[in-house]
Design a protein around this motif. Structure first.
Motif, short mmCIF file in Angstrom:
data_model
loop_
_atom_site.label_atom_id
_atom_site.label_comp_id
_atom_site.label_asym_id
_atom_site.label_seq_id
_atom_site.Cartn_x
_atom_site.Cartn_y
_atom_site.Cartn_z
N GLY A 33 -32.95 41.76 44.27
CA GLY A 33 -34.19 41.10 44.66
C GLY A 33 -33.97 39.66 45.08
N GLY A 80 -38.18 37.35 40.97
CA GLY A 80 -36.82 37.84 41.16
C GLY A 80 -35.85 37.25 40.15
N SER A 122 -34.36 37.92 48.79
CA SER A 122 -35.20 36.74 48.93
C SER A 122 -34.44 35.61 49.63
CB SER A 122 -35.67 36.27 47.54
OG SER A 122 -36.35 35.04 47.62
N MET A 160 -41.15 36.18 46.03
CA MET A 160 -40.01 36.95 45.57
C MET A 160 -39.13 36.19 44.57
SD MET A 160 -38.72 38.92 49.04
CE MET A 160 -37.52 39.89 48.11
N LEU A 175 -36.33 46.16 44.19
CA LEU A 175 -34.93 46.13 44.57
C LEU A 175 -34.02 45.91 43.36
CD1 LEU A 175 -35.11 44.02 47.87
CD2 LEU A 175 -34.54 46.44 47.68
N SER A 176 -34.44 45.01 42.47
CA SER A 176 -33.62 44.71 41.29
C SER A 176 -33.49 45.91 40.37
CB SER A 176 -34.23 43.53 40.52
OG SER A 176 -34.16 42.35 41.28
N SER A 183 -39.29 42.44 45.34
CA SER A 183 -38.25 41.78 44.56
C SER A 183 -37.90 42.57 43.30
CB SER A 183 -38.69 40.37 44.18
OG SER A 183 -37.65 39.66 43.56
#
Length: 406
Positions: A172, A34, A176, A30, A163-164, A160
């Protein structure tokens, strides 16, 4: 017929540290991607995002073995707590720096400190080795860990980035960092399965990388790691050339599925063939299965050839870590495992760079030549190292080369 995976988890404490270890290792996949997802959105500069991510990944590749060496001397809890606290704090600082638009040097400095993140796969495998040392169940345990690694890389990177993109740029990296903190905390609280510290014999100590078996396996897996990265880079380039860029994720996922399936099967077997020969055969299969990749001219054919190529990955990892467990002194086992993990990471970084250059200069289809060359180099490394890999475990930490078996 008893399920071998059910059998290894009958031992008290194994379910707990395996679950905690899975959560704690998610940042391996991640964090690097990320960082890229976060900084590319907050700053709009891919060079900065890539440079900060590379700073973290490459520094961690060289710092993690040193942390693991200290773990072998002082125990997991003594090192995992302080190094993880530093890493978590540094990740949080990096997130804040990205959000508040702090100077670039603060991001690079945070990435350097975050690289103190310990090698959780090595810590988990050390616990399995402590429980099943010199027993056939260890092969099953290592197979389970190889499959867990595959799941981490499949799920971690996607989670990751997802989510971002879906929430906010730092999401992300924040997830993590939370996984790292919670996973490590849960892992170190389980003291009953922590490997005992074994005293070094021979009057002096050396790094595990000076042991010939560790050198051979690490170099071999540098080449294997480059094959992974080449498959990803080339898959993206070829699917784009074929007008189906969205198929890249499917092709890359199929690569991991091939490894996952065979890893489960191999872990259920108790093969009697010497481990160094199993390792050589697995690497030979990897080398041979890179050749059909050169002729994949459709997405369907690419997916099939990539699936076949991925089938030997888990057996390679299982036998590699099995050899480390058998050939490295018990007092430096964690460091030995970490060097192998480092080799894979370095190979992935180098493979991505070389494959990207080849694709840019010679076209997408030629990217897989990097895989063919790397596969051949890996096999030759293992073949030439068979005598060293067939030796007995070095009795102390002062012998740089394992002695051949009688």
């Amino acid at each position: 017929m008893p399920n071998p995976y059910r059998e290894i988890f009958k031992v008290p404490g194994t379910k707990g540290f395996a679950a905690a270890g899975f959560i704690a290792r998610l940042p391996i996949a991640m964090a690097p991607i990320g960082i890229v997802a976060m900084l590319s959105q907050t700053h709009g500069e891919y060079w900065l995002a890539g440079a900060v991510s590379a700073t973290f990944a490459l520094t961690n590749a060289f710092v993690a073995p040193q942390i693991s060496r200290l773990v072998d001397r002082h125990g997991q809890t003594a090192l995992l707590v302080p190094t993880s606290v530093v890493s978590v704090a540094a990740f949080l600082t990096l997130i804040l720096a990205a959000n508040q638009d702090w100077p670039a040097w603060t991001m690079f400095f945070s990435a350097l400190l975050a690289a103190t993140m310990p090698s959780i796969p090595a810590m988990v495998r050390a616990r399995w080795s402590e429980i099943f040392r010199d027993r056939p169940e260890l092969n099953t345990a290592f197979a389970f860990e190889s499959v867990a690694d595959e799941l981490v890389y499949i799920a971690g990177a996607s989670l990751s980035v997802g989510l971002s993109v879906a929430l906010f740029p730092e999401a992300g990296m924040l997830a993590s960092t939370l996984f790292l903190a919670v996973g490590i905390a849960a892992f170190v609280l389980q003291r009953s399965t922590e490997p005992r510290v074994r005293p070094f014999e021979g009057g002096r100590t050396i790094s595990a990388i000076r042991l010939r078996p560790v050198q051979i396996i690490t170099v071999a897996l540098v080449f294997v790691g480059s094959i992974f990265a080449t498959a990803e880079v080339s898959a993206v380039a070829i699917t784009k050339e074929l007008g189906q860029p969205g198929a890249a994720s499917l092709v890359i996922g199929v690569y991991a599925v091939g490894s996952f399936v065979i890893g489960i099967i191999v872990g259920a077997l108790n093969l009697k063939m010497p481990l160094q020969r199993q390792f050589a055969i697995a690497v030979a299969v990897i080398a041979l299965t890179t050749v059909p990749l050169l002729f994949a001219d459709t997405v369907a054919l690419l997916a099939v050839t990539v699936f076949i190529s991925g089938m030997a990955v888990s057996p390679t990892f299982i036998t590699a870590f099995g050899l480390i467990e058998r050939r490295v002194p018990e007092a430096m086992l964690t460091e030995g495992i970490t060097w192998v993990m480092t080799g894979i990471g370095i190979g992935m970084a180098l493979g991505a760079f070389v494959a990207g250059w080849v694709v840019d200069v010679y076209g997408p289809r030629n990217g897989f030549w990097v895989s063919v060359i790397a596969g051949t180099a890996s096999f030759l490394t293992v073949l030439l190292g068979q005598s060293s890999l067939s030796g007995a475990r070095s009795p102390d930490a002062s012998a740089p080369i394992a002695q051949p078996a009688e």
